[in-house]
Write a protein that holds these residues in place. Structure first.
Motif, short mmCIF file in Angstrom:
data_model
loop_
_atom_site.label_atom_id
_atom_site.label_comp_id
_atom_site.label_asym_id
_atom_site.label_seq_id
_atom_site.Cartn_x
_atom_site.Cartn_y
_atom_site.Cartn_z
N GLY A 150 104.92 46.82 23.13
CA GLY A 150 105.30 45.73 22.25
C GLY A 150 106.81 45.59 22.09
N LEU A 151 107.49 46.72 21.92
CA LEU A 151 108.95 46.68 21.85
C LEU A 151 109.54 46.08 23.12
CD1 LEU A 151 109.68 50.19 20.27
CD2 LEU A 151 110.27 47.98 19.23
N HIS A 152 109.05 46.53 24.25
CA HIS A 152 109.57 46.02 25.52
C HIS A 152 109.25 44.53 25.70
CE1 HIS A 152 109.75 50.27 27.52
NE2 HIS A 152 110.71 50.06 26.65
N GLU A 153 108.08 44.11 25.23
CA GLU A 153 107.72 42.70 25.31
C GLU A 153 108.71 41.83 24.52
OE1 GLU A 153 103.69 39.99 24.59
OE2 GLU A 153 103.78 42.05 23.84
N ALA A 154 109.23 42.40 23.43
CA ALA A 154 110.24 41.70 22.62
C ALA A 154 111.64 41.85 23.18
CB ALA A 154 110.20 42.22 21.18
N GLY A 155 111.78 42.55 24.30
CA GLY A 155 113.09 42.74 24.91
C GLY A 155 113.88 43.89 24.32
N MET A 156 113.24 44.75 23.52
CA MET A 156 113.94 45.83 22.84
C MET A 156 113.55 47.17 23.43
SD MET A 156 114.49 46.45 18.75
CE MET A 156 115.82 45.24 18.70
N VAL A 157 114.49 48.14 23.32
CA VAL A 157 114.24 49.47 23.85
C VAL A 157 113.39 50.27 22.88
CG1 VAL A 157 116.39 49.46 25.15
CG2 VAL A 157 116.37 50.42 22.84
N ALA A 158 112.83 51.39 23.38
CA ALA A 158 112.01 52.29 22.58
C ALA A 158 112.64 53.68 22.59
CB ALA A 158 110.59 52.36 23.16
N VAL A 159 112.75 54.28 21.40
CA VAL A 159 113.33 55.61 21.26
C VAL A 159 112.30 56.52 20.59
CG1 VAL A 159 115.24 56.99 20.33
CG2 VAL A 159 115.64 54.62 21.03
N GLY A 160 111.71 57.44 21.34
CA GLY A 160 110.68 58.32 20.81
C GLY A 160 111.26 59.54 20.12
N LYS A 161 110.58 60.02 19.09
CA LYS A 161 111.03 61.20 18.36
C LYS A 161 109.81 61.94 17.81
CE LYS A 161 111.92 58.39 14.23
NZ LYS A 161 112.92 57.77 13.37
N HIS A 162 109.93 63.27 17.55
CA HIS A 162 111.09 64.16 17.63
C HIS A 162 110.76 65.24 18.65
CE1 HIS A 162 110.98 62.45 13.53
NE2 HIS A 162 112.30 62.44 13.60
N CYS A 205 98.79 47.98 17.55
CA CYS A 205 99.99 48.80 17.76
C CYS A 205 101.00 48.08 18.63
CB CYS A 205 99.60 50.15 18.37
SG CYS A 205 98.73 51.23 17.22
N GLN A 206 100.51 47.37 19.64
CA GLN A 206 101.43 46.61 20.49
C GLN A 206 102.06 45.47 19.69
OE1 GLN A 206 99.95 45.55 24.35
NE2 GLN A 206 101.55 44.03 24.72
N ASP A 207 101.26 44.79 18.90
CA ASP A 207 101.80 43.70 18.06
C ASP A 207 102.85 44.23 17.08
OD1 ASP A 207 100.35 41.63 19.18
OD2 ASP A 207 98.75 41.67 17.68
N ALA A 208 102.60 45.41 16.52
CA ALA A 208 103.56 45.99 15.57
C ALA A 208 104.89 46.27 16.25
CB ALA A 208 102.99 47.26 14.94
N GLY A 209 104.84 46.82 17.46
CA GLY A 209 106.07 47.05 18.22
C GLY A 209 106.79 45.76 18.54
N TRP A 210 106.01 44.75 18.93
CA TRP A 210 106.61 43.44 19.25
C TRP A 210 107.28 42.84 18.02
CZ3 TRP A 210 105.22 38.57 17.30
CH2 TRP A 210 105.78 37.47 17.96
N LEU A 211 106.58 42.85 16.89
CA LEU A 211 107.14 42.25 15.68
C LEU A 211 108.38 43.00 15.23
CD1 LEU A 211 106.51 40.05 13.47
CD2 LEU A 211 105.56 41.93 12.14
N LEU A 212 108.33 44.32 15.26
CA LEU A 212 109.50 45.12 14.88
C LEU A 212 110.69 44.77 15.76
CD1 LEU A 212 110.87 47.51 13.38
CD2 LEU A 212 109.92 49.00 15.15
N GLY A 213 110.46 44.71 17.07
CA GLY A 213 111.55 44.37 17.99
C GLY A 213 112.11 42.99 17.74
N MET A 214 111.26 42.01 17.52
CA MET A 214 111.73 40.64 17.28
C MET A 214 112.54 40.55 15.99
SD MET A 214 110.68 38.62 19.78
CE MET A 214 110.44 36.95 19.21
N GLU A 215 112.06 41.21 14.92
CA GLU A 215 112.75 41.11 13.64
C GLU A 215 114.08 41.85 13.64
OE1 GLU A 215 109.15 40.22 10.49
OE2 GLU A 215 109.93 42.28 10.60
N MET A 216 114.11 43.03 14.24
CA MET A 216 115.38 43.76 14.28
C MET A 216 116.40 43.04 15.16
SD MET A 216 114.96 46.14 12.11
CE MET A 216 113.94 44.90 11.28
N ALA A 217 115.93 42.46 16.26
CA ALA A 217 116.84 41.69 17.11
C ALA A 217 117.39 40.47 16.36
CB ALA A 217 116.12 41.24 18.37
#
Length: 336
Positions: free
Chosen positions: A158-170, A102-114
């Motif tokens: 993972g998102l934070h590790e990639a330097g990206m913010v996290a937005v939780g929902k809903h 799960c952490q890796d998935a957040g990291w990868l998502l953050g890196m790719e979107m950035a």
């Protein structure tokens, strides 16, 4: 001092900016753009579109819904991500491996979107699935709120590790209603104590680590007759009881679940008055224009500027990072 962002986030017609959209993005009430599938031909094209938007106003926030599974607006040139429930599937037998996944998935998502020039994805989903909601379903990590909190926290890391913010929902939880708030206004009659014991658990656990939260267009009738995103009581609980200090995004004000608050301009003011910082208005240009006009005297919150993509560490572009991307990419593609 960074430029002030307006409180309106809107969408675009296609894969490139039109002259009308360039004029619209220059309006001071606009603070961001959200991309949909129709705007995302490939990763390279999204990066070009991001550059075009920034050429109009560099400070605008650029967002996308890129959760994985059913909700993945950009598919070409990036990793095909599995649904959240798929990420969590191995928890019973391999808890540490699953948490790391799960952490890796957040990291990868953050890196790719950035890499595509985006500031944020509206993720992770923190709804607790109880088998009732078809619109949530496998977008949820689990039917157990403690698991959602733990694995959602790993995804945030993972998102934070990639330097990206996290937005939780809903917020405070969409998993307990069958109706789809895109099409109608769901009503959840459970008392607040029941919500605190279940749906609110992930938000309570993670409020201090989330940079943004999106409330649901759901009425929790025992607590407030208004949908959560238009409720000062719910957003006050989020700020005061849970101590959340980040940005509150409205869900799309064009959804049927928002219609009870009136015309688009009335919905916008109701959401701002309830405590939302940024208003999404999508798939309805006339509604977006009405919302912009309604927000003329409403400056955006200063906290919005904290959501710009924050990567500042050169090691994230290093060979070890590339090696990790290849490993995680292959693993997640196999799961999807």
């Amino acid at each position: 001092m960074p430029p002030t962002l307006g409180p309106v986030m809107l969408d675009l017609e296609g894969i490139a900016l039109t002259p009308e959209e360039r004029q619209l993005l220059a309006r001071p009430e606009v603070g961001g753009v959200i991309l949909f599938t129709r705007n995302t031909e490939s990763a390279e094209q999204v990066r070009e579109l991001s550059h075009a938007i920034r050429s109009v106003r560099p400070e605008l926030l650029l967002a996308i819904d890129q959760e994985g599974g059913r909700v993945q607006r950009l598919r070409q040139g990036v990793t095909r991500l599995p649904a959240m429930a798929r990420l969590a599937a191995g928890l019973a037998t391999q808890p540490e491996v699953t948490r790391r996944l799960c952490q890796d998935a957040g990291w990868l998502l953050g890196m790719e979107m950035a890499a595509c020039g985006l500031d944020l994805s509206f993720a992770p989903v923190l709804d607790v699935d109880d088998g009732t909601s078809s619109v949530i379903g496998d977008r949820s990590l689990s039917a157990d709120p403690e698991i959602v909190a733990a694995l959602g926290g790993a995804f945030i890391d993972g998102l934070h590790e990639a330097g990206m913010v996290a937005v939780g929902k809903h917020f405070p939880g969409h998993g307990g209603v069958a109706a789809d708030s895109h099409l109608e206004l769901p009503v959840d009659p459970r008392p607040l104590d029941a919500l605190r014991a279940r749906d609110l658990v992930p938000f309570a656990r993670l409020a201090g680590r989330l940079n943004g939260i999106m409330p649901a267009h759901v009425v929790y009738s025992d607590f407030d007759p208004r949908p959560a995103g238009f409720s000062p009581a719910w957003l006050g609980l989020l700020r005061q009881s849970l101590g959340f200090k980040g940005v509150i995004f409205s869900d799309d004000l064009s959804m049927a679940g928002a219609a009870s608050a009136g015309r688009p301009g009335e919905r916008a003011l109701a959401a701002l008055n309830a405590g939302c910082d940024m208003l999404l208005v999508c798939n309805d240009r006339a509604a977006a224009l009405e919302v912009i006009d309604a927000c003329r005297e409403r400056p955006g919150a200063s906290r919005l500027t904290r959501l710009r993509y924050g990567r500042a560490r050169p090691e994230l572009a290093s060979l070890p990072a590339l090696s990790r991307w290849r490993r995680v990419h292959a693993h997640l593609e196999a799961l999807a």
